[in-house]
Motif scaffolding. Sequence first.
Motif, PDB file in Angstrom:
ATOM      1  N   TYR A 210     -74.171  48.641  53.209  1.00  0.00           N
ATOM      2  CA  TYR A 210     -73.337  47.620  52.576  1.00  0.00           C
ATOM      3  C   TYR A 210     -72.710  48.216  51.317  1.00  0.00           C
ATOM      4  O   TYR A 210     -73.408  48.766  50.452  1.00  0.00           O
ATOM      5  N   PRO A 212     -70.313  47.082  48.237  1.00  0.00           N
ATOM      6  CA  PRO A 212     -69.617  45.973  47.558  1.00  0.00           C
ATOM      7  C   PRO A 212     -68.223  46.403  47.125  1.00  0.00           C
ATOM      8  O   PRO A 212     -67.943  47.591  46.964  1.00  0.00           O
ATOM      9  N   SER A 215     -68.741  47.786  41.816  1.00  0.00           N
ATOM     10  CA  SER A 215     -70.130  48.058  41.496  1.00  0.00           C
ATOM     11  C   SER A 215     -70.859  46.785  41.068  1.00  0.00           C
ATOM     12  O   SER A 215     -70.432  46.077  40.146  1.00  0.00           O
ATOM     13  N   ALA A 217     -71.142  43.981  42.553  1.00  0.00           N
ATOM     14  CA  ALA A 217     -70.581  42.716  43.020  1.00  0.00           C
ATOM     15  C   ALA A 217     -70.971  42.450  44.462  1.00  0.00           C
ATOM     16  O   ALA A 217     -71.242  43.353  45.225  1.00  0.00           O
ATOM     17  N   ILE A 218     -71.009  41.171  44.834  1.00  0.00           N
ATOM     18  CA  ILE A 218     -71.265  40.758  46.212  1.00  0.00           C
ATOM     19  C   ILE A 218     -70.191  39.757  46.595  1.00  0.00           C
ATOM     20  O   ILE A 218     -69.939  38.795  45.859  1.00  0.00           O
ATOM     21  N   ALA A 222     -66.182  43.457  50.690  1.00  0.00           N
ATOM     22  CA  ALA A 222     -67.278  44.396  50.910  1.00  0.00           C
ATOM     23  C   ALA A 222     -67.206  44.925  52.333  1.00  0.00           C
ATOM     24  O   ALA A 222     -66.588  44.321  53.208  1.00  0.00           O
TER      25      ALA A 222
END
Length: 256
Positions: A210, A212, A215, A217-218, A222
């Motif tokens: 995964y 994002p 840096s 972040a979600i 993504a």
Amino acid sequence: MSQQPPSELNSTHTTTHLLTHSIQRRNFLRYSGAGLALTGLLLTGCDDDDDTSNNSGAFVDVGSGDLGVLNYAYALEQLEYAFYTQVQGGAYYKGLAATTAEKQILDDLLLHEKAHVDLFRNALGSNAIKDLEPDFSTINFDDRAIVLGTAKTFEDTGVAAYNGAARYFETPTYLPLAGKIVSVEARHAALIRDIITFNSFVATDVVDLYVPPTSGAIGSGASGSGLERSMRPALIVNSVNQYLKVGSKLNVSKFV
């Protein structure tokens, strides 16, 4: 097998790390043994009407349905167990000091794979495919890099195979069993990978990492699922059949 391991483990940190993992593996064998015994009882409830063919021609047909998946897993476990058994006859293994973490890890993996083979053999009973004959003639068991590289291939393939075969179970009862065993195989894979290259156990070739958008972040933008990669049986047999003799190569054509 593309990654070449260092000639020897000369880092105190790495050795300690491996020893810690080795102890954890030994504990896990004790716990998993109890778990496997329990799930073995569940397996005795297999539907005898499932389509399984134990033919003895050029290929071994694992069949279809629940028994087909279980025989497929049984075949892969047989191959892994045969590999670690033969490792112990090579100069690389024989040259390891008895107290080294690396030797203890290889011993543990052999015991784990034997436990898995025994589980499937006992659970499948007369529905089990025959004992397979491996062909490891292309493997130099005296060479550390080749042995560990092949172990990495087997363990990575095993994890991807369980992940890819679970969808073919018809009885949900077996999913927890598959989950238990694949967790063990994933630990094996991580351990072998760590021996070869420290902290490489979540590399992109086995995990869809995964990433994002920025840096920390979600959210949208993504990429990657963060999940272990899986492979369906048709792809797996392309890899494993090269290590099986004619008459023992797998036919998984009923899984599409």
